[in-house]
Design a protein around this motif. Structure first.
Motif, PDB file in Angstrom:
ATOM      1  N   GLN A  40       0.817  -1.214   0.000  1.00  0.00           N
ATOM      2  CA  GLN A  40       0.000   0.000   0.000  1.00  0.00           C
ATOM      3  C   GLN A  40       0.854   1.269   0.000  1.00  0.00           C
ATOM      4  O   GLN A  40       0.389   2.331  -0.457  1.00  0.00           O
ATOM      5  N   ARG A  43       3.665   0.654  -3.527  1.00  0.00           N
ATOM      6  CA  ARG A  43       2.998   0.772  -4.825  1.00  0.00           C
ATOM      7  C   ARG A  43       1.884   1.820  -4.795  1.00  0.00           C
ATOM      8  O   ARG A  43       0.936   1.746  -5.588  1.00  0.00           O
ATOM      9  N   ALA A  47      -0.982   2.497  -7.515  1.00  0.00           N
ATOM     10  CA  ALA A  47      -2.392   2.335  -7.143  1.00  0.00           C
ATOM     11  C   ALA A  47      -3.216   3.533  -7.581  1.00  0.00           C
ATOM     12  O   ALA A  47      -4.316   3.382  -8.141  1.00  0.00           O
ATOM     13  N   THR A  51      -6.083   3.224 -10.477  1.00  0.00           N
ATOM     14  CA  THR A  51      -7.487   3.431 -10.119  1.00  0.00           C
ATOM     15  C   THR A  51      -8.067   4.674 -10.784  1.00  0.00           C
ATOM     16  O   THR A  51      -9.157   4.621 -11.366  1.00  0.00           O
ATOM     17  N   PHE A 115      -7.103  -4.018   0.364  1.00  0.00           N
ATOM     18  CA  PHE A 115      -6.512  -4.500  -0.886  1.00  0.00           C
ATOM     19  C   PHE A 115      -6.625  -6.028  -0.951  1.00  0.00           C
ATOM     20  O   PHE A 115      -7.017  -6.597  -1.984  1.00  0.00           O
ATOM     21  N   PHE A 315      -6.364  -2.718  -5.919  1.00  0.00           N
ATOM     22  CA  PHE A 315      -5.821  -1.388  -5.665  1.00  0.00           C
ATOM     23  C   PHE A 315      -6.926  -0.345  -5.459  1.00  0.00           C
ATOM     24  O   PHE A 315      -6.668   0.720  -4.894  1.00  0.00           O
TER      25      PHE A 315
END
Length: 463
Positions: A40, A43, A47, A51, A115, A315
């Motif tokens: 989290q 990345r 993410a 998204t 996630f 993500f």
């Protein structure tokens, strides 16, 4: 009899949302973070790019499915609710400004928890007899674990059905009627004597609207939430940012009180909040209630997404927690703490404290906009939890019970508009916590699958 139920519920509730449970929820989040190399954070840029890029992509979903954007909006619809307004105020009033710090900590770990939930839900989902995609904790328990663990899926679905009528519906409708009636009374549209009749009429209208949306199926739910959620979130963020700008000179001091108060609550609250654990418990509990990381509910909506990439959809879980807790809940805290109001630390507070922060900056006219925001928040939560309840009941019974459930669920809105919901909210809160137990066990046992899926995803990405 009611007093006995209340006493039993209080004991169970204090245990579920006590320090041991907080440690378990935070512990699973930390365990998953360690196993995935804190994906989290490592990345986070990926993410956000993934998204936001998919949100802007216009694409029709297949039959019985949602687009990835509709799925995240439906999940956010259930999480971005009145708790973002009332819940943060309650956490600060009982736990002091330091509760916000622990809310941030729970969110950072919760990003990985959610996630994992979304990734597993998409990976282990299946199609029902109607051809709709279904998934969530009960399905990744059933399809991912051996038969000896399948009782956890039944427990999760059962607790889910018992929770939706209170947490997802009645209490939310009560918030809508309170907000509308307050605005009508303030502007002398109705007399005090018409309060009960007004509540009944509002309840009937909400019941009809909820029924029309939910009975239209998962695609209609997606179409409503993809329009409602961005509107309500943007309206609230703009209003909150305005308060921050007006009180910009107080903001450095506010952040200092949040960080210092997390470890020295007595010094920041004048001795009213003297316990470090009180501040931590309120912050962690508020974070969990806000983003639902650990409860597994959001993954039910994501399982309906028209995608073949579990990790990519996962993500969105990171994005949801970030948007809900780090952005919206933090803005609520800044509105309250920067406004210069006297906060009665140690005494329960709700939406009125947040609204006071807005009115202190803008004047009484802003109560109309806060009422609109609260109505949007609450209605979207009702829609999101309606889908969750339907999926849980379908798992326990069959798809034939969905429409009768939707009708009953819609009618509960009338009850929520006209009754005192103190005990119902407390019981629903307990069942909400009980949902987390089987889900957290499943996440711990399936952590290896999450790691495997992440490695496979990025191995393919690098080709």
């Amino acid at each position: 009899m009611l007093k006995l139920i209340e006493a039993i519920n209080e004991v169970v509730n204090n245990f579920i949302w006590g320090v041991p449970a907080m440690i378990c929820i935070m512990g699973v989040g930390l365990y998953l973070s360690c196993r995935t190399g804190f994906i989290q954070l490592r990345r986070f840029g990926y993410a956000m790019r993934t998204t936001l890029g998919r949100m802007l992509r216009k694409k029709d979903a297949g039959d019985g499915a949602m687009t990835p954007f509709q799925a995240v909006c439906t999940a956010l619809a259930a999480t971005v609710g009145t708790g973002n307004i009332a819940g943060v105020a309650g956490a600060i009033s009982i736990g002091g400004p330091g509760a916000v710090f622990w809310m941030w900590v729970s969110a950072l770990l919760g990003m990985c928890t959610k996630f994992s939930e979304v990734t597993l839900a998409v990976h282990f989902r299946q199609k029902n007899k109607s051809g709709d995609l279904v998934g969530g904790p009960m399905y990744y328990i059933k399809n991912g674990l051996s038969k000896k663990w399948h009782f956890l899926a039944v427990l999760y679905a059962l607790f889910g059905v018992l929770t939706v009528f209170g947490t997802g519906n009645a209490t939310q409708v009560n918030t809508i009627t309170t907000a509308i009636n307050t605005a009508l009374l303030n502007y002398n549209v109705i007399p005090q004597s018409a309060h009960s009749l007004s509540s009944l009429i509002i309840g009937i209208i909400i019941a009809v609207l909820v029924g029309l949306v939910l009975l239209g199926g998962v695609k209609r739910i997606g179409k409503v939430t993809e329009k409602l959620v961005p509107f309500m979130a943007l309206l609230y963020i703009i209003l909150a940012l305005g308060v921050v700008v007006i009180n910009i000179r107080h903001i450095p001091g506010v952040f200092a009180s949040i960080v210092y108060g997390a470890f020295h609550p007595r010094a920041v609250t004048g001795g009213i909040v003297g316990s470090f654990f009180t501040s931590m418990k309120k912050g962690v509990a508020r974070g969990i209630f806000s983003n639902e990381a650990g409860l597994g509910t959001g993954s039910i909506a994501h399982a309906c997404s028209d995608t073949r990439e579990p990790v990519r959809q996962g993500f969105f879980g990171v994005f949801e927690v970030f948007a809900d807790t780090i952005i919206i809940c933090t803005l609520t805290a800044l509105v309250i703490l920067s406004s210069g109001m006297n906060i009665s630390f140690g005494a329960a507070a709700g939406a009125e404290l947040t609204i006071s922060g807005f009115t202190a900056a803008y004047g009484s006219w802003v109560s109309i906009f806060t009422a609109v925001a609260m109505c949007c928040f609450a209605f979207s939560t009702i829609i999101g939890w309606g889908l969750y309840g339907a999926r849980c009941l379908e798992y326990l019974c069959s798809s034939r019970v969905i429409k009768p459930f939707m009708v009953l669920y819609a009618l509960v809105a009338i009850v929520g508009a006209t009754m005192d919901l103190g005990l119902l909210w407390s019981i629903a809160e307990t069942f909400n916590g009980l949902m987390a137990i089987p889900n957290l066990i499943a996440l711990f046992l399936l952590s290896g699958t999450v790691v495997k899926l992440v490695k496979e995803h990025f191995r393919t990405e690098l080709r």
